[in-house]
Design a protein around this motif. Structure first.
Motif, PDB file in Angstrom:
ATOM      1  N   TYR A 261      -2.879 -17.500  11.010  1.00  0.00           N
ATOM      2  CA  TYR A 261      -2.656 -16.327  10.170  1.00  0.00           C
ATOM      3  C   TYR A 261      -2.352 -15.102  11.022  1.00  0.00           C
ATOM      4  O   TYR A 261      -2.821 -14.974  12.145  1.00  0.00           O
ATOM      5  CB  TYR A 261      -3.867 -16.049   9.269  1.00  0.00           C
ATOM      6  N   ARG A 262      -1.539 -14.223  10.474  1.00  0.00           N
ATOM      7  CA  ARG A 262      -1.222 -12.940  11.101  1.00  0.00           C
ATOM      8  C   ARG A 262      -2.250 -11.915  10.655  1.00  0.00           C
ATOM      9  O   ARG A 262      -2.316 -11.539   9.488  1.00  0.00           O
ATOM     10  CB  ARG A 262       0.187 -12.496  10.701  1.00  0.00           C
ATOM     11  N   LYS A 263      -3.045 -11.441  11.611  1.00  0.00           N
ATOM     12  CA  LYS A 263      -4.094 -10.482  11.293  1.00  0.00           C
ATOM     13  C   LYS A 263      -3.503  -9.190  10.736  1.00  0.00           C
ATOM     14  O   LYS A 263      -4.022  -8.608   9.775  1.00  0.00           O
ATOM     15  CB  LYS A 263      -4.908 -10.167  12.548  1.00  0.00           C
ATOM     16  N   ASP A 264      -2.409  -8.733  11.353  1.00  0.00           N
ATOM     17  CA  ASP A 264      -1.833  -7.442  10.957  1.00  0.00           C
ATOM     18  C   ASP A 264      -1.295  -7.487   9.535  1.00  0.00           C
ATOM     19  O   ASP A 264      -1.515  -6.569   8.739  1.00  0.00           O
ATOM     20  CB  ASP A 264      -0.743  -7.021  11.944  1.00  0.00           C
ATOM     21  N   ILE A 265      -0.608  -8.572   9.186  1.00  0.00           N
ATOM     22  CA  ILE A 265       0.035  -8.630   7.868  1.00  0.00           C
ATOM     23  C   ILE A 265      -0.992  -8.861   6.761  1.00  0.00           C
ATOM     24  O   ILE A 265      -0.943  -8.209   5.713  1.00  0.00           O
ATOM     25  CB  ILE A 265       1.122  -9.720   7.862  1.00  0.00           C
ATOM     26  N   LEU A 266      -1.926  -9.782   6.987  1.00  0.00           N
ATOM     27  CA  LEU A 266      -2.942 -10.007   5.956  1.00  0.00           C
ATOM     28  C   LEU A 266      -3.758  -8.747   5.714  1.00  0.00           C
ATOM     29  O   LEU A 266      -4.118  -8.428   4.574  1.00  0.00           O
ATOM     30  CB  LEU A 266      -3.868 -11.154   6.348  1.00  0.00           C
ATOM     31  N   SER A 267      -4.040  -8.019   6.775  1.00  0.00           N
ATOM     32  CA  SER A 267      -4.786  -6.775   6.608  1.00  0.00           C
ATOM     33  C   SER A 267      -3.982  -5.765   5.805  1.00  0.00           C
ATOM     34  O   SER A 267      -4.502  -5.091   4.925  1.00  0.00           O
ATOM     35  CB  SER A 267      -5.142  -6.208   7.983  1.00  0.00           C
ATOM     36  N   ARG A 268      -2.698  -5.686   6.104  1.00  0.00           N
ATOM     37  CA  ARG A 268      -1.843  -4.735   5.396  1.00  0.00           C
ATOM     38  C   ARG A 268      -1.750  -5.063   3.908  1.00  0.00           C
ATOM     39  O   ARG A 268      -1.643  -4.176   3.066  1.00  0.00           O
ATOM     40  CB  ARG A 268      -0.453  -4.743   6.035  1.00  0.00           C
ATOM     41  N   LEU A 269      -1.795  -6.357   3.592  1.00  0.00           N
ATOM     42  CA  LEU A 269      -1.709  -6.776   2.193  1.00  0.00           C
ATOM     43  C   LEU A 269      -3.063  -6.820   1.508  1.00  0.00           C
ATOM     44  O   LEU A 269      -3.139  -7.096   0.303  1.00  0.00           O
ATOM     45  CB  LEU A 269      -1.049  -8.166   2.111  1.00  0.00           C
ATOM     46  N   GLY A 270      -4.144  -6.586   2.263  1.00  0.00           N
ATOM     47  CA  GLY A 270      -5.473  -6.631   1.681  1.00  0.00           C
ATOM     48  C   GLY A 270      -5.938  -8.035   1.368  1.00  0.00           C
ATOM     49  O   GLY A 270      -6.733  -8.235   0.439  1.00  0.00           O
ATOM     50  N   LEU A 271      -5.453  -9.015   2.129  1.00  0.00           N
ATOM     51  CA  LEU A 271      -5.807 -10.419   1.888  1.00  0.00           C
ATOM     52  C   LEU A 271      -6.812 -10.901   2.922  1.00  0.00           C
ATOM     53  O   LEU A 271      -6.755 -10.515   4.085  1.00  0.00           O
ATOM     54  CB  LEU A 271      -4.550 -11.298   1.949  1.00  0.00           C
ATOM     55  N   SER A 272      -7.710 -11.758   2.488  1.00  0.00           N
ATOM     56  CA  SER A 272      -8.682 -12.353   3.394  1.00  0.00           C
ATOM     57  C   SER A 272      -8.288 -13.804   3.669  1.00  0.00           C
ATOM     58  O   SER A 272      -7.453 -14.381   2.969  1.00  0.00           O
ATOM     59  CB  SER A 272     -10.090 -12.268   2.816  1.00  0.00           C
ATOM     60  N   ILE A 273      -8.919 -14.404   4.652  1.00  0.00           N
ATOM     61  CA  ILE A 273      -8.614 -15.780   5.020  1.00  0.00           C
ATOM     62  C   ILE A 273      -9.124 -16.704   3.919  1.00  0.00           C
ATOM     63  O   ILE A 273     -10.302 -16.633   3.547  1.00  0.00           O
ATOM     64  CB  ILE A 273      -9.271 -16.133   6.367  1.00  0.00           C
ATOM     65  N   PRO A 274      -8.281 -17.586   3.380  1.00  0.00           N
ATOM     66  CA  PRO A 274      -8.726 -18.460   2.285  1.00  0.00           C
ATOM     67  C   PRO A 274      -9.717 -19.510   2.764  1.00  0.00           C
ATOM     68  O   PRO A 274      -9.538 -20.120   3.817  1.00  0.00           O
ATOM     69  CB  PRO A 274      -7.424 -19.099   1.800  1.00  0.00           C
TER      70      PRO A 274
END
Length: 1000
Positions: free
Chosen positions: A700-713
């Motif tokens: 997973y891309r930490k920067d993009i998931l953070s920007r989208l407000g998504l957590s690791i499934p």
């Protein structure tokens, strides 16, 4: 505000205004459609006020990570400090390392004695930890941080010391998060030879002692040590890491300003001309090196010393193994008389076409003048004699006192750093343009639609013009640094033409979005090229300035002679598979030459002396040669590196030996997960030993998931929940269309029944698994065909996905722009009725086998036990990576050895946790049909739209038909279908606890 900043601000402002307009009008943005799942979630949130809290926490997390993502580079911060008039510190300030102010764990940092020094800090942590120091600074100033340290040695410790350094709770610049202190290594001497007269690569020995080094950035982007700004008053320095180290002191030291050569040489003492002759050093005879990956090289040039006469002869050093961040080599110079000397070397710099390489050159640990901070070695196709000279070709003079001195050459790409920063600026702009074009077009290339860019994206021409201007500037800068045109500058010029062509018809740009993304991808790859700085050396010379160097290059006639001699050497007898020696243990290995050579050297060094058994290791180019060799009456004792489907295929034909017949087999069995043995089980026996094992994890891309407000499934339900957000932003989750094993096992299904007579996929669990797998593509719109997850992951349009070990290596070795921006996690699981989460998955293995025709089965078993042992696997993997870099990371199947290899601690823990759920598919007669037919079922259900149940039922019938045919052929059932004997497959239904001792 710069022009680039103005463009970025305009983008942000335009998006903000658009969001406000949409909100005020109560409209739904077509580029970001709202799905029913989101509407339901919004209603739930409205009904439950507490549900908003995670969103607020997510926003805070995103802001924190976004701040880290845009931490400024050291070069920009340093310039800002100097622009404010901040001067160097007045005097050194020393901190006793034993006097910490705080530490994260009472048990990991203690005060004691170590290797000749008392009252030092012994920082030995089993996991990442930190220590802090308070320092009082009398006046504002810039300081270097010098550390007196000694790495712990032994017990498989090979990695350099990596620290995250914070000043007063924050990184003053981006590079502070990755600081490296290196070990010292030396190649063992004398160099041994094998039975064919080839040099055996010597082992790198850790000779680290106490040393004082300044903190440098891990990327090698700056020629001088990092400087840190301390204002007047009290400050806190935090060091965070996990490699064991002893610390004596930390010292704040004002930087010593280097003078130019003109000023330094003017201050040389007056001395008579030196009467001594020129001295030649063999470059491979080093005093030390700071990275065990720096390797000796065998070269066939007729001028290289010693001459390689058709054999592997280590007569030079470096090349592709001396090109990376801060790697340095040190030689000893014995100066016969005090006076002025010049330095030269016989060098080969032909790895990256037309691109120069740079080295920081120091004498007695200090750079003598500023021209040596980054000395350029120009590209050339062959060996060249290089005299360290100024731009006019006049040799630099070095004043050396009589006695022993050291010469150190370190890799640096500092001259290219401004170009790299510029490339990152360009890729940021192009990525923003690409995302905006996706939003504008809805991700569709509609040739029938007419665009008016002046209305739809009015700032697009301006942004592309900024890119063109930056590329022109960088192309000129690149040529100036490099000293000539090269592939990077020429490619930049080509990209300039491509973008200028787009600007001639701006309304057509949405039709050519691929040009933007392709240009971005091409330009971003330049970073990897610029960072690499290869250089190979054969000899090093120092001579009085009045004397001449020895001839450094081969003459024309010597070169011609060498071509002829090397041509005839190529006809010398080589090792052939048919050369079976009955007096030795014959091992064939289906891997690359580097792996084979390393195994031969390791067995010569440890196995043969311990057991007295001579081993001959040969390269097996193709596994099919085993069949052909057997037909010709030629067969080795052992074969390694076979894919996991081959052992049972050979066992069915009585070609290999059942290793479970050895009395101590159980001692070996317990070192591997039960699920890894399933592919090697046949007819109540085991026919192979696991060697390497791949793994499936979530990238997973930490920067993009953070920007989208998504957590690791955590589960597949979490994946379903995150997909709308990804797809609304024209992104997606990556799932390989061929990865059916995960869903089969996570739903408690099996591929075969217990007897192994037919497939078990027709049971309710099997249908459920197949539906879950195909629904990902039919209902949840995952991409059915992806050419390269790696490239999509780098671009950011697939910021999360399911992949294997190869992805990890590719990201580590070939995606430097993503360092720190990606991570791994356990794969999503399926929740069970008892609330537990099942994470079963396979991965694929390679294996070693013993042949039935071997007359040395007991010797072969001793070799297999030695080869499979944790010590041998750890040593083999460490040496492979040390010699060849991270691209050769050895993914051993031995869990103990895996835990000792240089994985990042947090990544190793993720892999080990996933390892407990490892389970591969058994191999049965006719079992090869399973994978083929399941993929056919997927194609029918996903591509053709056939009902999933009908599609799987067709597959079940086809698999069972082939299983019956093969079982009849090999005597498991008779011609009437009556069972003669059964497989009695092992049952693996519980996660493996054997990994528990190794999870830190």
């Amino acid at each position: 505000m710069t022009e680039l900043q103005a463009v970025k601000w305009k983008r942000i402002r335009n998006r903000f205004v658009a969001v406000l307009l949409i909100g005020s009008l109560g409209l739904t943005c077509t580029a970001f459609p709202i799905l029913p799942q989101q509407t339901a979630r919004a209603a739930d949130t409205a009904a439950k006020p507490d549900a908003a809290k995670p969103a607020q926490q997510g926003n805070q997390q995103r802001q924190a990570i976004k701040a880290n993502e845009f931490e400024p580079y050291y070069a920009n911060v340093l310039k800002g400090w100097k622009d404010k008039g901040i001067k160097d510190g007045a005097a050194p300030i020393e901190i006793n390392a034993s006097k910490m102010s705080k530490k994260s764990d009472e048990s990991v940092a203690t005060v004691g004695s170590y290797e000749g020094k008392s009252n030092v800090l012994l920082w030995n942590s089993p996991k990442e930890s930190w220590i802090e120091y308070q320092v009082d600074v009398p006046n504002d100033g810039l300081y270097e941080l010098h550390v007196s340290y000694r790495p712990f040695t032994g017990n498989g410790l090979r990695r350099p010391i990596s620290w995250d350094v914070k000043l007063d709770g924050a990184h003053p610049f981006r590079e502070a998060s990755s600081i490296t202190l290196y070990r010292e290594w030396k190649d063992a001497r004398p160099i041994k030879k094998d039975i064919d007269g080839n040099d055996i690569r010597p082992k790198s020995e850790d000779i680290s002692g106490w040393s004082v080094k300044p903190l440098r950035d891990a990327g090698g982007a700056y020629s001088e040590p990092l400087q840190w700004y301390f204002s007047k008053g009290s400050h806190t320095i935090r060091l965070q890491g996990f490699e064991p180290i002893a610390l004596e002191s930390i010292k704040l030291v004002p930087q010593t300003k280097l003078k130019s050569y003109k000023d330094v040489s003017a201050a040389y003492p007056q001395a008579k001309p030196v009467q001594a002759e020129a001295v030649t050093l063999q470059a491979e005879d080093v005093k030390s090196k700071n990275d065990s990956a720096i390797q000796l090289v065998s070269d066939t040039d007729q001028r290289s010393v010693p001459l390689a006469k058709g054999k592997i002869t280590f007569n030079s050093i470096g090349g592709k193994k001396w090109y990376d961040q801060n790697q340095e080599i040190t030689w000893t110079l014995d100066v016969p008389e005090s006076g002025k000397y010049k330095l030269g070397m016989r060098a080969l710099q032909n790895t990256i076409s037309q691109k120069a390489s740079f080295r920081r050159i120091a004498i007695d640990g200090k750079v003598p003048f500023e021209e040596m901070l980054a000395y350029r070695f120009s590209y050339d196709t062959g060996w060249k004699g290089v005299t360290l000279s100024d731009d006019e070709g006049k040799p630099y003079e070095f004043y050396l006192e009589k006695g022993t001195h050291t010469l150190t050459m370190s890799v640096t790409h500092a001259p290219f750093k401004p170009v790299i920063i510029g490339i990152e600026e360009i890729t940021d702009i192009l990525q923003g343009i690409d995302q905006d074009l996706k939003s504008l077009t809805g991700g569709q290339d509609d040739k029938n639609r007419t665009w008016k860019i002046a209305q739809d994206m009015p700032d697009l021409p301006k942004r592309l013009t900024v890119v063109v201007d930056l590329l022109k500037k960088l192309s000129e800068q690149m040529q100036q640094v490099n000293g000539r045109k090269d592939n990077v500058s020429e490619s930049m010029n080509t990209s300039i033409k491509d973008i200028e062509e787009l600007l001639t018809k701006v309304d057509d740009i949405p039709y050519h979005r691929d040009t933007i993304s392709t240009t971005n991808e091409k330009i971003s790859k330049f970073i990897e090229t610029l960072v690499q700085q290869p250089l190979q050396l054969d000899e090093v010379y120092f001579a009085p300035v009045e004397k001449s160097f020895p001839s450094m290059e081969a003459s024309f006639f010597t070169k011609m002679k060498g071509m002829v001699v090397n041509f005839f050497y190529s006809f010398q007898t080589k090792n052939r598979l048919s050369d079976i020696d009955d007096n030795v243990l014959n091992v064939w290995v289906q891997r690359g030459r580097d792996y084979v050579t390393q195994l031969q050297e390791l067995s010569d060094e440890t196995f043969t002396p311990e057991t007295g058994i001579q081993v001959k290791v040969n390269l097996l180019p193709n596994a099919q040669l085993l069949v052909l060799a057997n037909a010709a009456g030629i067969q080795p004792d052992i074969a390694l590196g076979l894919t996991q489907d081959l052992p049972v295929d050979y066992a069915i034909r009585n070609s290999i030996y059942d290793i479970s017949q050895f009395p101590d087999f159980k001692d070996l069995y317990k070192n591997y997960s039960p699920g890894s043995w399933l592919p090697f089980y046949y007819n109540k026996g085991y026919y192979a030993v696991p060697e390497t094992q791949s793994f499936h994890v979530l990238y997973y891309r930490k920067d993009i998931l953070s920007r989208l407000g998504l957590s690791i499934p955590n589960t597949w339900n979490d994946v379903y929940d995150m997909l709308p957000t990804l797809q609304q932003n024209y992104m997606n989750f990556y799932m390989p269309p061929t990865e059916y094993m995960t869903f089969v096992y996570q739903n408690n299904a099996e591929f075969f029944d217990k007897e192994g007579s037919k497939t078990a996929l027709d049971r309710p669990e099997g249908f459920k698994a197949f539906k879950q797998w195909t629904d990902l593509f039919n209902i949840y719109a995952m991409d059915r065909s992806v050419t390269s997850f790696l490239q999509h992951f780098r671009k950011g349009d697939m910021p999360i996905g399911f992949a294997d070990y190869n992805m990890y290596i590719q990201l580590s070795a070939a995606a430097p722009e993503l360092n720190g921006a990606w991570g791994i996690a356990q794969i999503p699981g399926t929740q069970q009725p008892d609330g537990s989460i099942s994470r079963w998955s396979g991965g694929g293995q390679t294996a070693g086998v013993i042949f039935n025709k071997s007359k040395k089965k007991d010797q072969a078993w001793k070799f297999m036990k030695w080869w499979a042992s944790a010590d041998t696997q750890e040593r083999y993997g460490s040496d492979l990576e040390a010699f060849n870099g991270v691209a050769f990371r050895w993914n051993t199947a031995n869990v103990e050895a895996f835990s000792k290899l240089p994985w990042k601690r947090e990544d190793a823990n993720v892999i080990l946790e996933q390892w407990r759920w490892y389970k591969d598919m058994p191999n049965l007669p006719g079992g090869y049909f399973v994978g083929r037919e399941i993929n056919n079922a997927w194609n029918r259900a996903v591509v053709d739209g056939t009902n999933y149940r009908s599609s799987l039922e067709t597959t079940v019938m086809d698999i069972n038909r082939e299983l019956r045919r093969k079982q009849q052929e090999f005597g498991f059932i008779d011609e009437n279908g009556n069972v003669i004997r059964t497989m009695d497959l092992p049952v693996v239904d519980k996660p493996w606890d054997g990994v528990n001792p190794y999870v830190k």
